[in-house]
Design a protein around this motif. Sequence first.
Motif, PDB file in Angstrom:
ATOM      1  N   LEU A  16      15.483 -27.521 -11.255  1.00  0.00           N
ATOM      2  CA  LEU A  16      15.964 -28.795 -10.713  1.00  0.00           C
ATOM      3  C   LEU A  16      16.724 -29.559 -11.796  1.00  0.00           C
ATOM      4  CD1 LEU A  16      13.085 -30.130  -8.451  1.00  0.00           C
ATOM      5  CD2 LEU A  16      14.690 -28.272  -8.083  1.00  0.00           C
ATOM      6  N   LEU A  17      17.908 -30.009 -11.437  1.00  0.00           N
ATOM      7  CA  LEU A  17      18.811 -30.634 -12.397  1.00  0.00           C
ATOM      8  C   LEU A  17      19.445 -31.888 -11.831  1.00  0.00           C
ATOM      9  CD1 LEU A  17      20.977 -27.523 -13.319  1.00  0.00           C
ATOM     10  CD2 LEU A  17      18.995 -28.413 -14.566  1.00  0.00           C
ATOM     11  N   ALA A  18      19.838 -32.780 -12.729  1.00  0.00           N
ATOM     12  CA  ALA A  18      20.667 -33.925 -12.344  1.00  0.00           C
ATOM     13  C   ALA A  18      22.051 -33.664 -12.932  1.00  0.00           C
ATOM     14  CB  ALA A  18      20.061 -35.214 -12.900  1.00  0.00           C
ATOM     15  N   TRP A  19      22.985 -33.230 -12.091  1.00  0.00           N
ATOM     16  CA  TRP A  19      24.308 -32.823 -12.549  1.00  0.00           C
ATOM     17  C   TRP A  19      25.201 -34.048 -12.697  1.00  0.00           C
ATOM     18  CZ3 TRP A  19      25.072 -27.727 -13.706  1.00  0.00           C
ATOM     19  CH2 TRP A  19      26.370 -27.368 -14.096  1.00  0.00           C
ATOM     20  N   ARG A  20      25.947 -34.104 -13.788  1.00  0.00           N
ATOM     21  CA  ARG A  20      26.815 -35.254 -14.045  1.00  0.00           C
ATOM     22  C   ARG A  20      28.207 -34.984 -13.509  1.00  0.00           C
ATOM     23  NH1 ARG A  20      27.321 -36.220 -19.731  1.00  0.00           N
ATOM     24  NH2 ARG A  20      27.727 -38.394 -19.263  1.00  0.00           N
ATOM     25  N   LYS A  24      34.563 -36.196 -12.682  1.00  0.00           N
ATOM     26  CA  LYS A  24      34.855 -34.774 -12.541  1.00  0.00           C
ATOM     27  C   LYS A  24      35.621 -34.545 -11.236  1.00  0.00           C
ATOM     28  CE  LYS A  24      32.848 -33.432 -16.319  1.00  0.00           C
ATOM     29  NZ  LYS A  24      31.749 -32.494 -16.525  1.00  0.00           N
ATOM     30  N   ARG A 192      16.673 -49.889 -23.612  1.00  0.00           N
ATOM     31  CA  ARG A 192      17.030 -48.644 -24.287  1.00  0.00           C
ATOM     32  C   ARG A 192      18.475 -48.692 -24.801  1.00  0.00           C
ATOM     33  NH1 ARG A 192      17.572 -42.686 -21.996  1.00  0.00           N
ATOM     34  NH2 ARG A 192      16.569 -41.540 -23.688  1.00  0.00           N
ATOM     35  N   VAL A 202      21.889 -39.601 -33.383  1.00  0.00           N
ATOM     36  CA  VAL A 202      21.029 -38.594 -32.751  1.00  0.00           C
ATOM     37  C   VAL A 202      20.509 -37.681 -33.841  1.00  0.00           C
ATOM     38  CG1 VAL A 202      22.036 -38.563 -30.452  1.00  0.00           C
ATOM     39  CG2 VAL A 202      23.080 -37.213 -32.276  1.00  0.00           C
TER      40      VAL A 202
ATOM     41  N   PHE B 107      21.454 -23.589 -23.317  1.00  0.00           N
ATOM     42  CA  PHE B 107      20.650 -24.749 -23.743  1.00  0.00           C
ATOM     43  C   PHE B 107      20.586 -24.773 -25.261  1.00  0.00           C
ATOM     44  CE2 PHE B 107      18.664 -25.880 -19.709  1.00  0.00           C
ATOM     45  CZ  PHE B 107      18.953 -24.758 -18.955  1.00  0.00           C
ATOM     46  N   ASP B 111      17.842 -29.462 -34.239  1.00  0.00           N
ATOM     47  CA  ASP B 111      18.137 -30.722 -34.929  1.00  0.00           C
ATOM     48  C   ASP B 111      19.516 -30.708 -35.582  1.00  0.00           C
ATOM     49  OD1 ASP B 111      15.863 -32.123 -34.312  1.00  0.00           O
ATOM     50  OD2 ASP B 111      14.715 -31.374 -36.016  1.00  0.00           O
ATOM     51  N   ASN B 113      22.886 -31.168 -35.525  1.00  0.00           N
ATOM     52  CA  ASN B 113      23.821 -31.794 -34.598  1.00  0.00           C
ATOM     53  C   ASN B 113      25.221 -31.167 -34.578  1.00  0.00           C
ATOM     54  OD1 ASN B 113      25.038 -34.654 -33.372  1.00  0.00           O
ATOM     55  ND2 ASN B 113      22.944 -34.081 -32.843  1.00  0.00           N
ATOM     56  N   ARG B 117      26.912 -29.538 -31.132  1.00  0.00           N
ATOM     57  CA  ARG B 117      28.203 -29.921 -30.571  1.00  0.00           C
ATOM     58  C   ARG B 117      29.147 -28.730 -30.492  1.00  0.00           C
ATOM     59  NH1 ARG B 117      29.111 -35.588 -30.281  1.00  0.00           N
ATOM     60  NH2 ARG B 117      27.195 -36.582 -30.937  1.00  0.00           N
ATOM     61  N   ASP B 134      18.505 -34.094 -26.107  1.00  0.00           N
ATOM     62  CA  ASP B 134      18.591 -35.393 -26.787  1.00  0.00           C
ATOM     63  C   ASP B 134      19.989 -35.934 -26.991  1.00  0.00           C
ATOM     64  OD1 ASP B 134      15.848 -35.329 -26.984  1.00  0.00           O
ATOM     65  OD2 ASP B 134      15.865 -34.423 -28.973  1.00  0.00           O
ATOM     66  N   VAL B 135      21.018 -35.243 -26.480  1.00  0.00           N
ATOM     67  CA  VAL B 135      22.377 -35.783 -26.613  1.00  0.00           C
ATOM     68  C   VAL B 135      23.016 -35.854 -25.227  1.00  0.00           C
ATOM     69  CG1 VAL B 135      24.544 -35.675 -27.894  1.00  0.00           C
ATOM     70  CG2 VAL B 135      22.502 -34.597 -28.841  1.00  0.00           C
ATOM     71  N   PRO B 136      22.598 -36.868 -24.432  1.00  0.00           N
ATOM     72  CA  PRO B 136      23.072 -36.941 -23.043  1.00  0.00           C
ATOM     73  C   PRO B 136      24.577 -36.805 -22.874  1.00  0.00           C
ATOM     74  CG  PRO B 136      21.376 -38.597 -23.422  1.00  0.00           C
ATOM     75  CD  PRO B 136      21.682 -37.971 -24.766  1.00  0.00           C
ATOM     76  N   PRO B 137      25.419 -37.452 -23.731  1.00  0.00           N
ATOM     77  CA  PRO B 137      26.854 -37.354 -23.445  1.00  0.00           C
ATOM     78  C   PRO B 137      27.391 -35.926 -23.546  1.00  0.00           C
ATOM     79  CG  PRO B 137      26.419 -39.120 -25.030  1.00  0.00           C
ATOM     80  CD  PRO B 137      25.150 -38.334 -24.880  1.00  0.00           C
ATOM     81  N   ASP B 140      26.243 -31.186 -19.311  1.00  0.00           N
ATOM     82  CA  ASP B 140      26.727 -31.091 -17.936  1.00  0.00           C
ATOM     83  C   ASP B 140      25.665 -31.575 -16.975  1.00  0.00           C
ATOM     84  OD1 ASP B 140      29.250 -29.967 -18.488  1.00  0.00           O
ATOM     85  OD2 ASP B 140      28.344 -27.992 -18.746  1.00  0.00           O
ATOM     86  N   PHE B 141      24.401 -31.505 -17.419  1.00  0.00           N
ATOM     87  CA  PHE B 141      23.312 -31.920 -16.527  1.00  0.00           C
ATOM     88  C   PHE B 141      22.129 -32.406 -17.366  1.00  0.00           C
ATOM     89  CE2 PHE B 141      22.988 -27.401 -17.431  1.00  0.00           C
ATOM     90  CZ  PHE B 141      21.684 -27.266 -17.866  1.00  0.00           C
ATOM     91  N   TYR B 142      21.294 -33.227 -16.738  1.00  0.00           N
ATOM     92  CA  TYR B 142      20.054 -33.705 -17.334  1.00  0.00           C
ATOM     93  C   TYR B 142      18.876 -33.028 -16.659  1.00  0.00           C
ATOM     94  CZ  TYR B 142      22.801 -37.920 -18.585  1.00  0.00           C
ATOM     95  OH  TYR B 142      23.737 -38.805 -19.051  1.00  0.00           O
ATOM     96  N   PHE B 143      17.732 -33.144 -17.319  1.00  0.00           N
ATOM     97  CA  PHE B 143      16.478 -32.839 -16.645  1.00  0.00           C
ATOM     98  C   PHE B 143      15.859 -34.130 -16.158  1.00  0.00           C
ATOM     99  CE2 PHE B 143      17.146 -29.164 -19.182  1.00  0.00           C
ATOM    100  CZ  PHE B 143      16.654 -28.151 -18.399  1.00  0.00           C
ATOM    101  N   GLY B 160      19.246 -41.765 -16.934  1.00  0.00           N
ATOM    102  CA  GLY B 160      19.346 -42.185 -18.320  1.00  0.00           C
ATOM    103  C   GLY B 160      18.586 -43.446 -18.695  1.00  0.00           C
TER     104      GLY B 160
END
Lengths: 302, 302
Positions: A16-20, A24, A192, A202, B107, B111, B113, B117, B134-137, B140-143, B160
């Motif tokens: 399960l993912l939250a796609w950005r 796009k 945050r 980071v 994935f 650490d 960085n 990138r 840990d680097v949202p920007p 392509d997707f978040y958990f 976020g």
Amino acid sequence: MSEHTYPEIQRGASLLLAWRLQDKKVLLVGGGTVAASRLGFLLEAGAHVTIVAPGPLESSLAHRVATEPEYVTWIERSYGRPDGPDTKAEDLAKDKTLPVTDFDMVFTAIDDNPLSRAVCDAARAARVPVNVADVPPECDFYFGAQVRRGPLQVMVSTSGAGPKVAVIVRDVIADAIPADVEDAIAGVGALRTELRERAPGVGGALSKRRMRWMIDTCDAWKLSEMGAMKSPEVRHKLLEDGWEKHTVLSAHDLGVSKAELEVVGSQISSFMHSKTFWPSVLGFVAGAAVASASFIAAARRK
Amino acid sequence: MSEHTYPEIQRGASLLLAWRLQDKKVLLVGGGTVAASRLGFLLEAGAHVTIVAPGPLESSLAHRVATEPEYVTWIERSYGRPDGPDTKAEDLAKDKTLPVTDFDMVFTAIDDNPLSRAVCDAARAARVPVNVADVPPECDFYFGAQVRRGPLQVMVSTSGAGPKVAVIVRDVIADAIPADVEDAIAGVGALRTELRERAPGVGGALSKRRMRWMIDTCDAWKLSEMGAMKSPEVRHKLLEDGWEKHTVLSAHDLGVSKAELEVVGSQISSFMHSKTFWPSVLGFVAGAAVASASFIAAARRK
């Protein structure tokens, strides 16, 4: 290596993912009700969507084309058939003016099964994520039943057991989401963001301290209190007297007493709307009735 | 075009998806606790995972490498640094023996960085979906925070605002999921599979009738009853006497009386474990106490 035991892997899940999709480009092939449902999710995610479908469009699609020109473009023809319905099977999906590689994600929601498969194959070959409505084996990903409350999104997936069960479970979950969760997320999100501005970066030690402090602060606040963080003054105090001084402050520490009163009010209100309110009241009435009946019966026996 | 009004688009969401990774190849760069959390989700989704990290691995990663050789491969070195730590910055992520294009998803959970990138850029250029811990920007997707109950998966995303709030909301939701939902999903899933074998095909009229019948059947059954569909006899009756005869049968119609008794039992049991049980009991006691006190006070006044 330590003597831990690790749980058995339970296979059969999806990831399960939250796609950005912010800014796009998405290709949506189809102009009916399924396409309309897809478009809603895509626009909420900030995507720029090209709909390719012969008219007439389903009415909400037509509405978005008319009112969201920056985000929605409609190309009024069949995808993969620039030469009309006589396009040969092998040229299906070789749509030179709209190649799938121009897009970050591709959706088909059409009844034309051979075309769906052709678009899917083209997207797969170009490594563009693709979803084919109603044909699970052809998809890189599925949708689930969803709830959205402002910044909160919840998805329920049953890995193919059927959308109807997912909807039933979704409705149970939607009822269970606390009313104040939107305010809590907005408050914590603002805190945050400001903390990141104050202590950017980071990786390193500062980033670890920042994550730790956010977790400890959230642990010190109740969900129902977190809405108070929407106030710039509350956030300023948290950062100046908490973060800067290497300490964690609770809502009580901050003396957000007005907020605390509001919180009590909102808790009473949410209790009255909660699933425990009526059982408590009915229990009270039932208890009183039974006790009264016993006393009355005892009085009569005297 | 009809005169509907359509809701305003609430932007700022992500597109929540259930990604299919069955037998897909995944590259996991990193060997610590974050990598371990990723690996758990990846294996549950049936992926084949290549971990690239210098030792020692976090203990659960080491355990999976040892016990799941079919699914997990460990390459003991830094990704992008086949020549050791002296690899030049511009060659980072140009890992010729392990190019990102060999994988369906990438994935990083390290650490380092600049390397994160570089891997991210390589994946993006090759259109391979990538998540950088840990680097949202860079993602392509978040958990999101997740709950799994057998075939049921639920994800909570706060786009976020912070993982901690998502975890708090996830815990509230986890408490609200009915205990019998796993059985319900298994039952309906089995029925759906058998119906597809009986009436295969996608697209056409049969497919539409099949979807309609599944929805109507689910509407006729309570969630707490659906577990009875795990029985092959119950499914056979539903298909022979329902689907084949163009009708919809409820649990009651099927006379699954044993199941109905069990359902009542499980409802009582789930009531006793529910959030409404104790409020009812406490309300009852409180009501009885207040009424008793009034009667006693009245008796004394006499």
